[in-house]
Design a protein around this motif. Structure first.
Motif, PDB file in Angstrom:
ATOM      1  N   GLN A  15     -71.701  52.092 126.025  1.00 37.26           N
ATOM      2  CA  GLN A  15     -72.699  52.673 125.723  1.00 37.26           C
ATOM      3  C   GLN A  15     -73.460  54.382 124.997  1.00 37.26           C
ATOM      4  O   GLN A  15     -74.170  54.214 124.813  1.00 37.26           O
ATOM      5  N   ALA A  16     -72.956  55.124 125.288  1.00 36.40           N
ATOM      6  CA  ALA A  16     -72.590  56.942 124.478  1.00 36.40           C
ATOM      7  C   ALA A  16     -72.742  55.772 123.196  1.00 36.40           C
ATOM      8  O   ALA A  16     -72.608  56.739 122.379  1.00 36.40           O
ATOM      9  N   VAL A  17     -70.927  55.057 123.232  1.00 38.66           N
ATOM     10  CA  VAL A  17     -70.785  54.985 121.433  1.00 38.66           C
ATOM     11  C   VAL A  17     -71.643  54.398 120.183  1.00 38.66           C
ATOM     12  O   VAL A  17     -71.858  54.642 119.309  1.00 38.66           O
TER      13      VAL A  17
ATOM     14  N   ASP B  75     -53.798  50.291 123.663  1.00 37.20           N
ATOM     15  CA  ASP B  75     -53.556  50.387 122.870  1.00 37.20           C
ATOM     16  C   ASP B  75     -54.501  50.559 121.799  1.00 37.20           C
ATOM     17  O   ASP B  75     -55.717  50.561 121.784  1.00 37.20           O
ATOM     18  N   ILE B  76     -54.514  51.400 120.476  1.00 37.00           N
ATOM     19  CA  ILE B  76     -55.371  51.943 119.866  1.00 37.00           C
ATOM     20  C   ILE B  76     -56.000  50.718 119.080  1.00 37.00           C
ATOM     21  O   ILE B  76     -56.958  50.964 118.958  1.00 37.00           O
ATOM     22  N   LYS B  77     -55.755  50.427 118.762  1.00 36.24           N
ATOM     23  CA  LYS B  77     -56.175  48.812 118.070  1.00 36.24           C
ATOM     24  C   LYS B  77     -56.684  48.116 118.840  1.00 36.24           C
ATOM     25  O   LYS B  77     -57.668  47.287 118.890  1.00 36.24           O
TER      26      LYS B  77
ATOM     27  N   MET C  37     -62.527  46.043 121.260  1.00 36.80           N
ATOM     28  CA  MET C  37     -63.050  46.390 121.914  1.00 36.80           C
ATOM     29  C   MET C  37     -64.132  46.741 121.607  1.00 36.80           C
ATOM     30  O   MET C  37     -65.990  46.613 122.031  1.00 36.80           O
ATOM     31  N   LEU C  38     -64.304  48.603 121.388  1.00 36.70           N
ATOM     32  CA  LEU C  38     -65.860  49.114 120.734  1.00 36.70           C
ATOM     33  C   LEU C  38     -66.382  48.124 119.709  1.00 36.70           C
ATOM     34  O   LEU C  38     -67.789  48.051 120.123  1.00 36.70           O
ATOM     35  N   GLY C  39     -65.382  48.324 118.610  1.00 37.39           N
ATOM     36  CA  GLY C  39     -66.069  47.328 117.301  1.00 37.39           C
ATOM     37  C   GLY C  39     -66.561  46.044 117.575  1.00 37.39           C
ATOM     38  O   GLY C  39     -67.924  46.215 117.949  1.00 37.39           O
ATOM     39  N   GLY C  40     -66.241  45.035 119.209  1.00 41.17           N
ATOM     40  CA  GLY C  40     -67.042  44.109 119.802  1.00 41.17           C
ATOM     41  C   GLY C  40     -68.115  44.577 120.545  1.00 41.17           C
ATOM     42  O   GLY C  40     -69.037  44.001 120.550  1.00 41.17           O
ATOM     43  N   ARG C  41     -68.163  45.553 121.791  1.00 42.34           N
ATOM     44  CA  ARG C  41     -69.422  45.618 122.008  1.00 42.34           C
ATOM     45  C   ARG C  41     -70.892  46.615 121.917  1.00 42.34           C
ATOM     46  O   ARG C  41     -71.530  46.373 121.996  1.00 42.34           O
TER      47      ARG C  41
END
Length: 103
Positions: free
Chosen positions: A34-36, A57-59, A64-68
């Motif tokens: 949410q913060a991102v 893993d960083i990928k 995950m963050l890109g999708g969310r």
């Protein structure tokens, strides 16, 4: 989908950015997501540092963050990742135009 030229432009902008968040042993939590998401809506471009204590893993973190957050992964370099999402209302970053393939 970003073109190579657009991706290179965003990388050049991200080069001077400080990391806005660090991801540690707790990984990608709903609060972090949410913060991102809030940060990327306001700034369009974000750099995140993934600490060695993060077990994911960083990928996978980037995906995950890109999708969310409905953003695109611009770059993963070492333990840092850069995400981009254009503002729906008032764009801050003007990307280079994509070439028309039919021309």
């Amino acid at each position: 989908m970003l073109t190579t030229k657009q991706r290179a432009y965003l990388k050049s902008l991200a080069h001077n950015l400080d990391c806005a968040f660090q991801i540690g042993k707790n990984g990608v939590t709903p609060e972090l997501t949410q913060a991102v998401d809030d940060y990327i809506k306001a700034n369009e471009l974000i750099k995140i540092n993934v600490l060695n204590s993060c077990e994911t893993d960083i990928k996978d973190v980037a995906e995950m963050l890109g999708g969310r957050t409905h953003s695109e992964v611009v770059q993963i370099i070492g333990k840092k990742l850069v995400l981009y999402s254009p503002s729906k209302t008032k764009p801050v970053i003007e990307l280079p135009k994509a070439k028309n393939k039919n021309a």
